[in-house]
Design a protein around this motif. Structure first.
Motif, PDB file in Angstrom:
ATOM      1  N   UNK A 107      59.659  45.768 -16.301  1.00  0.00           N
ATOM      2  CA  UNK A 107      58.254  46.107 -16.105  1.00  0.00           C
ATOM      3  C   UNK A 107      57.926  46.301 -14.625  1.00  0.00           C
ATOM      4  N   UNK A 108      58.504  45.456 -13.772  1.00  0.00           N
ATOM      5  CA  UNK A 108      58.224  45.579 -12.331  1.00  0.00           C
ATOM      6  C   UNK A 108      58.699  46.929 -11.795  1.00  0.00           C
ATOM      7  N   UNK A 109      59.906  47.353 -12.202  1.00  0.00           N
ATOM      8  CA  UNK A 109      60.384  48.655 -11.728  1.00  0.00           C
ATOM      9  C   UNK A 109      59.515  49.782 -12.268  1.00  0.00           C
ATOM     10  N   UNK A 110      59.070  49.629 -13.500  1.00  0.00           N
ATOM     11  CA  UNK A 110      58.198  50.675 -14.067  1.00  0.00           C
ATOM     12  C   UNK A 110      56.866  50.724 -13.334  1.00  0.00           C
ATOM     13  N   UNK A 111      56.409  49.581 -12.866  1.00  0.00           N
ATOM     14  CA  UNK A 111      55.148  49.540 -12.108  1.00  0.00           C
ATOM     15  C   UNK A 111      55.365  49.895 -10.637  1.00  0.00           C
ATOM     16  N   UNK A 112      56.585  50.376 -10.314  1.00  0.00           N
ATOM     17  CA  UNK A 112      56.890  50.896  -8.973  1.00  0.00           C
ATOM     18  C   UNK A 112      57.184  49.836  -7.925  1.00  0.00           C
ATOM     19  N   UNK A 113      57.644  48.671  -8.389  1.00  0.00           N
ATOM     20  CA  UNK A 113      58.169  47.726  -7.394  1.00  0.00           C
ATOM     21  C   UNK A 113      59.318  48.412  -6.676  1.00  0.00           C
ATOM     22  N   UNK A 114      59.440  48.173  -5.375  1.00  0.00           N
ATOM     23  CA  UNK A 114      60.535  48.806  -4.636  1.00  0.00           C
ATOM     24  C   UNK A 114      61.855  48.088  -4.862  1.00  0.00           C
ATOM     25  N   UNK A 115      61.802  46.778  -5.071  1.00  0.00           N
ATOM     26  CA  UNK A 115      63.014  46.028  -5.391  1.00  0.00           C
ATOM     27  C   UNK A 115      62.613  44.722  -6.059  1.00  0.00           C
TER      28      UNK A 115
ATOM     29  N   UNK B  86      58.843  60.919 -12.114  1.00  0.00           N
ATOM     30  CA  UNK B  86      57.864  61.362 -13.106  1.00  0.00           C
ATOM     31  C   UNK B  86      58.456  61.284 -14.523  1.00  0.00           C
ATOM     32  N   UNK B  87      59.726  60.936 -14.620  1.00  0.00           N
ATOM     33  CA  UNK B  87      60.422  60.940 -15.904  1.00  0.00           C
ATOM     34  C   UNK B  87      60.475  59.511 -16.454  1.00  0.00           C
ATOM     35  N   UNK B  88      59.835  59.305 -17.600  1.00  0.00           N
ATOM     36  CA  UNK B  88      59.747  57.962 -18.168  1.00  0.00           C
ATOM     37  C   UNK B  88      61.103  57.326 -18.450  1.00  0.00           C
TER      38      UNK B  88
END
Lengths: 146, 146
Positions: A107-115, B86-88
């Protein structure tokens, strides 16, 4: 590195005073000059980033270290708010948490956490992790100062 | 640190059209502590075909980490980054931009387009290897990959 002698501003969002103190100690010995600011909950972190209230004069951080389990406003919500805010989303956010849950990682990576980094319980390992974050993000990475 | 517990090697996709830079990166990663497999894509089109397992790449492994140059033939790295993020099915994969570009616009834009980190390639070979080692140390040993 082209920080031109200007220290790197780091915002640590951490409600555990012991972990905050350890992180501060590890960063104090860093090669690269840095200022560590600590926000103890999610609401304070966003007030700091948006320079609201008593935070009107604070510097914009170059790097954010974010715990997930926080009082008032959860780290996941803070992450989402940062990465949806045009003024803030360029700032790298490194998740630093005890959670080993695959769900939190994904979930964190999907929410754009950098690491995503898990906090080791062992003191020596904890310091090693903070030093590795310091080495990569302060010495190797180019941070976006805007 | 938990990535060490993985039985399978970490799959790294290196997107790099310069054969010298590619060879140096592969050499540095071969010496890494953690078992990894590097797959090289020499253009942006090839990188996306591998990631989407198109045509001859039907059996390609899904990378755990992407190292992306910006200046590439047949689709620029900047476009590749935008398409990945942009790709899920792909956006959770960390993308470390590794580039010769020192342009502030590339730096800011890359972070805005959700690059996980931005590293400029040192011209000096020793410094180049140190940068790759630091990427390896942080991303393969410290970070929890999705």
């Amino acid at each position: 590195m082209d920080t031109g002698g200007v220290p790197i501003e780091i915002l640590l969002v951490e409600d555990n005073p012991g972990d905050a103190r350890l992180t501060r100690e590890a960063l104090r010995d860093a090669k690269v000059r840095n200022n560590l600011h600590v926000a103890a909950d999610g609401v304070e972190a966003l007030a700091f980033l948006r320079r609201q209230g008593t935070h009107a004069a604070v510097p914009m951080p170059d790097l954010i270290l974010l715990d997930l389990n926080l009082p008032k406003k959860d780290g996941r919500e803070v992450l989402e708010d940062i990465k949806q805010d045009d003024q803030l989303r360029h700032i790298p956010v490194v998740i630093l948490t005890t959670s080993q849950a695959e769900r939190d990682i994904a979930e964190s990576y999907r929410l754009r956490a950098n690491a995503y980094v898990t906090k080791p319980v062992d003191l020596e390992q904890f310091l090693k992790v903070v030093q590795s974050i310091e080495h990569f993000w302060l010495e190797i990475v180019k941070l976006s100062k805007i | 640190m938990s990535p060490g517990a993985r039985a399978a090697p970490i799959e790294v996709l290196l997107v790099e059209d310069n054969p010298d830079d590619a060879a140096l990166t592969v050499r540095a990663l071969e010496r890494a502590k953690l078992r990894n497999r590097v797959r090289l894509a020499v253009s942006g089109v090839e990188a996306l075909a591998i990631l989407r397992r198109e045509g001859q790449y039907g059996g390609a492994a899904r990378p755990d980490l992407i190292l992306l140059d910006l200046d590439l033939p047949a689709k620029d790295g900047r476009e590749v980054l935008v398409e990945i993020k942009a790709d899920d099915d792909l956006r959770h994969i960390p993308v470390v931009v590794v580039t010769g570009s020192q342009a502030p616009a590339d730096l800011v834009q890359s972070y805005r387009q959700h690059a996980n980190a931005y590293v400029t390639k040192p011209v000096d070979t020793k410094a180049f290897l140190e940068a790759v080692n630091s990427i390896e140390q942080f991303w393969l040993q410290i970070v929890r990959l999705p």
